[in-house]
Each structure stands twice: as C-alpha cells, then as structure tokens.
Design a protein around this motif. Structure first.
Motif, PDB file in Angstrom:
ATOM      1  N   ARG A 182       0.814  -1.207   0.000  1.00 20.55           N
ATOM      2  CA  ARG A 182       0.000   0.000   0.000  1.00 20.55           C
ATOM      3  C   ARG A 182       0.852   1.263   0.000  1.00 20.55           C
ATOM      4  N   SER A 183       2.010   1.219   0.669  1.00 17.36           N
ATOM      5  CA  SER A 183       2.841   2.420   0.742  1.00 17.36           C
ATOM      6  C   SER A 183       3.627   2.599  -0.549  1.00 17.36           C
ATOM      7  N   TYR A 184       3.826   3.861  -0.909  1.00 17.32           N
ATOM      8  CA  TYR A 184       4.580   4.166  -2.137  1.00 17.32           C
ATOM      9  C   TYR A 184       6.001   3.606  -2.058  1.00 17.32           C
ATOM     10  N   ASP A 185       6.674   3.788  -0.915  1.00 14.44           N
ATOM     11  CA  ASP A 185       8.066   3.364  -0.810  1.00 14.44           C
ATOM     12  C   ASP A 185       8.230   1.866  -0.997  1.00 14.44           C
ATOM     13  N   ASP A 186       7.347   1.065  -0.387  1.00 16.09           N
ATOM     14  CA  ASP A 186       7.446  -0.385  -0.538  1.00 16.09           C
ATOM     15  C   ASP A 186       7.243  -0.791  -1.995  1.00 16.09           C
ATOM     16  N   ALA A 187       6.231  -0.207  -2.630  1.00 16.41           N
ATOM     17  CA  ALA A 187       5.936  -0.553  -4.018  1.00 16.41           C
ATOM     18  C   ALA A 187       7.028  -0.075  -4.960  1.00 16.41           C
ATOM     19  N   ALA A 188       7.516   1.147  -4.755  1.00 18.34           N
ATOM     20  CA  ALA A 188       8.539   1.705  -5.649  1.00 18.34           C
ATOM     21  C   ALA A 188       9.841   0.930  -5.539  1.00 18.34           C
ATOM     22  N   SER A 189      10.186   0.496  -4.350  1.00 17.42           N
ATOM     23  CA  SER A 189      11.425  -0.264  -4.169  1.00 17.42           C
ATOM     24  C   SER A 189      11.375  -1.567  -4.960  1.00 17.42           C
ATOM     25  N   ILE A 190      10.275  -2.296  -4.877  1.00 19.24           N
ATOM     26  CA  ILE A 190      10.139  -3.538  -5.636  1.00 19.24           C
ATOM     27  C   ILE A 190      10.078  -3.250  -7.127  1.00 19.24           C
ATOM     28  N   MET A 191       9.380  -2.168  -7.505  1.00 13.67           N
ATOM     29  CA  MET A 191       9.280  -1.809  -8.916  1.00 13.67           C
ATOM     30  C   MET A 191      10.661  -1.594  -9.532  1.00 13.67           C
ATOM     31  N   VAL A 192      11.509  -0.824  -8.849  1.00 11.99           N
ATOM     32  CA  VAL A 192      12.836  -0.534  -9.392  1.00 11.99           C
ATOM     33  C   VAL A 192      13.705  -1.789  -9.406  1.00 11.99           C
ATOM     34  N   GLN A 193      13.728  -2.516  -8.304  1.00  8.26           N
ATOM     35  CA  GLN A 193      14.628  -3.658  -8.220  1.00  8.26           C
ATOM     36  C   GLN A 193      14.200  -4.799  -9.136  1.00  8.26           C
ATOM     37  N   SER A 194      12.910  -4.955  -9.385  1.00  5.57           N
ATOM     38  CA  SER A 194      12.479  -5.993 -10.320  1.00  5.57           C
ATOM     39  C   SER A 194      12.918  -5.662 -11.740  1.00  5.57           C
ATOM     40  N   ASN A 195      12.941  -4.379 -12.080  1.00  5.44           N
ATOM     41  CA  ASN A 195      13.443  -3.986 -13.402  1.00  5.44           C
ATOM     42  C   ASN A 195      14.932  -4.247 -13.522  1.00  5.44           C
ATOM     43  N   PHE A 196      15.689  -4.014 -12.441  1.00  5.49           N
ATOM     44  CA  PHE A 196      17.112  -4.329 -12.468  1.00  5.49           C
ATOM     45  C   PHE A 196      17.329  -5.831 -12.675  1.00  5.49           C
ATOM     46  N   GLN A 197      16.434  -6.650 -12.155  1.00  2.71           N
ATOM     47  CA  GLN A 197      16.550  -8.100 -12.328  1.00  2.71           C
ATOM     48  C   GLN A 197      16.172  -8.522 -13.735  1.00  2.71           C
ATOM     49  N   HIS A 198      15.157  -7.905 -14.304  1.00  4.80           N
ATOM     50  CA  HIS A 198      14.612  -8.354 -15.588  1.00  4.80           C
ATOM     51  C   HIS A 198      15.395  -7.858 -16.792  1.00  4.80           C
ATOM     52  N   ARG A 199      15.819  -6.616 -16.743  1.00  6.27           N
ATOM     53  CA  ARG A 199      16.337  -5.975 -17.949  1.00  6.27           C
ATOM     54  C   ARG A 199      17.847  -6.084 -18.041  1.00  6.27           C
ATOM     55  N   ARG A 200      18.333  -6.092 -19.255  1.00  7.91           N
ATOM     56  CA  ARG A 200      19.772  -6.240 -19.484  1.00  7.91           C
ATOM     57  C   ARG A 200      20.457  -4.914 -19.789  1.00  7.91           C
ATOM     58  N   GLN A 201      19.744  -3.991 -20.384  1.00  5.58           N
ATOM     59  CA  GLN A 201      20.347  -2.725 -20.760  1.00  5.58           C
ATOM     60  C   GLN A 201      19.462  -1.574 -20.295  1.00  5.58           C
ATOM     61  N   PHE A 202      20.116  -0.477 -19.927  1.00  9.25           N
ATOM     62  CA  PHE A 202      19.401   0.697 -19.441  1.00  9.25           C
ATOM     63  C   PHE A 202      19.984   1.946 -20.077  1.00  9.25           C
ATOM     64  N   LEU A 203      19.127   2.899 -20.371  1.00  4.87           N
ATOM     65  CA  LEU A 203      19.597   4.212 -20.779  1.00  4.87           C
ATOM     66  C   LEU A 203      20.144   4.939 -19.555  1.00  4.87           C
ATOM     67  N   PRO A 204      21.100   5.854 -19.745  1.00  4.00           N
ATOM     68  CA  PRO A 204      21.596   6.623 -18.596  1.00  4.00           C
ATOM     69  C   PRO A 204      20.488   7.324 -17.827  1.00  4.00           C
ATOM     70  N   SER A 205      19.502   7.875 -18.534  1.00  2.00           N
ATOM     71  CA  SER A 205      18.409   8.566 -17.843  1.00  2.00           C
ATOM     72  C   SER A 205      17.598   7.602 -16.989  1.00  2.00           C
ATOM     73  N   GLU A 206      17.425   6.369 -17.452  1.00  2.00           N
ATOM     74  CA  GLU A 206      16.684   5.375 -16.677  1.00  2.00           C
ATOM     75  C   GLU A 206      17.431   5.026 -15.400  1.00  2.00           C
ATOM     76  N   MET A 207      18.742   4.824 -15.514  1.00  2.00           N
ATOM     77  CA  MET A 207      19.547   4.525 -14.331  1.00  2.00           C
ATOM     78  C   MET A 207      19.518   5.690 -13.353  1.00  2.00           C
ATOM     79  N   ALA A 208      19.608   6.899 -13.877  1.00  2.00           N
ATOM     80  CA  ALA A 208      19.624   8.085 -13.010  1.00  2.00           C
ATOM     81  C   ALA A 208      18.324   8.184 -12.215  1.00  2.00           C
TER      82      ALA A 208
END
Length: 305
Positions: free
Chosen positions: A97-123
C-alpha cells in the motif's frame, strides 16, 4: 521451448492474490523510470508471449479509484496490448500500500529483468531508491533503521551490482534537465561532461542548450569542468559560457600516439575524444561486461537447479 528471460524470471516476494485482469484496468506506476519502447527487444518479447503466453504473472497493487498499478511487468503488459490480449495474469499485492514499498520492488524488479538501461533510466531509478532509503532513515532514526548507517551510494551499489563510482555519476545525472538527459541517452553528450554540467543550475544548463541549438556543439569533459568551476565561483554568465565554449580545443593529442594507451585507443576506436571521455567509455564497457558475466552465472545456477 526456450522462453524470453523477462517472461520467465521468478519474483521473490510474499505470495499475492492470483487472478486475471483486463489490460485496460492496468496503469503504469506513477514514477516508473524505465521506458517502454516498441523496439527489437519488445518484438522479441511479443513473439515469446505469442508462443508461450505470459509465464510470469504481472505484479500489481490496488489503485484508487479503480484498477491496478503495475509494479513489475510494464513491458509484458505492453506486449499483451500489441497482441490484442484482453486479459493478463496478475498477482495483486495488497501488502504494498505504501509508495516506498511498491517503488522499491518496482525498481529492483526492473534491475533483475532488464539487461540494458539508458543513462536517464539509471539516473531516475537510483534516485528513487536513494530517496526511499533517506526517508526510511528519517522515519526510524539512524539507531533503529534497518538501512545500514553507511554511504547510500555503497548500499545502492550492492543492490544494483554497479560500482559506487558509477552510482554517484548516475545520481548526478538526475540533476540534469530533461533536454540534456536526452542528449546523454543519444550519446551526443558524454557522461563525463554531463556529470560536470549537473552542478550547474537550470538557467546555466539552459545556456548550454541554447549554445547547442545555435552552434550544434556540446562541451567535452574539459570544457564542462571549466563551466562548473566558473559557476561554483559565481563567475559564470551566458557571455562567459560562450567564451569558454568557443575556446580552441586543448592540444592534448601527442604527435606520437603509438606510445600511449589512450592515444592508441583514440586512433583505433575513439577519434576526437579526450582521455577523460575515453576513460568513461571504458568504464561503461567494463560495467556491461560484468553484468553479462553475472547473468551468465545466474543462468548456469538456474540450469543446475
């Protein structure tokens, strides 16, 4: 049948409620920092889902007033829309329910799934995590916080498998204007120069963009450092910026490049770049190589398991 890694990765989290949801009831996470593009990688994901279906459920949380916010699976949702699918398998996380809990999983799951990132995405992604850690410390206090009392960039480096140095540089990029970030993504503005420009305020960054639009010229690392020095000393004006940008390029290229490592790289691969820019390119190649090795190691562990 071989499956796209993004479509088969197993999430590690408490089990949520599994169900089917309409693709029209799914909304992007409000601060999702990663682009969802219809590129070659998307085409591969679409083809994989066409053959295998959506193997890994899309992780969502309830959204007010209706529908669900996507936490993990923005690209899978887009692929489903491309295929004309009406519903997709989701896992509803009532505990996020909290933004911080959801956002943390959202970001870290993308780091697990994706192989390449644009600099702006990483920033943007690293800034989201940094802000979450900062708020956690403020809420609990240093003595009781589960976040270790240490430099945030070191903690981020552990969670993202990139060096603390690169974490710092990506966080600096989050201080750039959207227009300059786009130039970094397009590889027109080099990372080293972009980091130096990030110390300028929005007005001065606007001057850089104005100069670029007029002259089609962006500063290299050396010029960007001069601009930063002038800005931090309170001496930078638009006229001073134009003088620095118009200065003759530093004659730092020796006449005999064969005896110098950077000059040999410059001659063979990076014509016209200065040492600092070449060093940045090597850092990026090293980071990509380390990531590939980690993904290969992960694949071997999965196959043995």
């Amino acid at each position: 049948m071989e499956k796209n890694q993004e479509n088969m990765h197993t999430e590690v989290h408490p089990q949520g409620k599994p169900m089917e949801a309409s693709v029209y009831d799914l909304y992007p996470f409000p601060t999702h920092p990663f682009q969802v593009k219809r590129d070659a990688a998307m085409e591969a994901l679409v083809e994989d889902i066409r053959k295998n279906g959506i193997v890994q459920r899309i992780i969502v949380r309830p959204r007010k007033p209706r529908g669900y916010e996507i936490i993990s699976g923005h690209r899978r949702t887009e692929a489903a829309k491309i295929l004309g699918m009406q519903t997709v398998p989701v896992e509803v996380r009532e505990d996020l329910r909290s933004y911080d809990d959801a956002a943390s999983i959202m970001v870290q799951s993308n780091f697990q799934h994706r192989r390449q990132f644009l600099p702006s995405e990483m920033a943007r992604a690293l800034r989201i995590l940094r802000d979450i850690y900062s708020r956690e410390r403020e809420r609990a206090g240093d003595a009781e916080s589960p976040v270790p009392i240490r430099h945030t960039k070191d903690l981020l480096a552990e969670h993202t498998n990139i060096s603390p140095r690169q974490v710092h540089r990506y966080l600096r990029l989050s201080e750039l204007s959207q227009e300059l970030l786009e130039l970094v993504d397009a590889n027109r503005l080099k990372m080293g120069a972009a980091v130096e420009l990030s110390y300028l305020d929005m007005q001065a960054q606007g001057w850089v963009l104005d100069f670029y639009e007029d002259r089609s010229f962006l500063p290299n690392g050396a010029k960007a450092k001069k601009l930063r020095t002038a800005f931090e000393s309170g001496e930078l004006t638009e006229e001073q910026l134009e003088r620095i940008m118009a200065e003759e390029a530093e004659s730092s290229l020796p006449s005999n490049p064969k005896d110098d490592f950077f000059d040999r790289l410059r001659e063979e691969f990076y014509p016209g770049l200065y040492d600092k820019d070449i060093e940045e390119a090597l850092w990026q190649l090293a980071e990509e190589h380390r990531y590939r090795m980690q993904m290969m190691s992960w694949g071997c562990q999965q196959s043995r398991g």
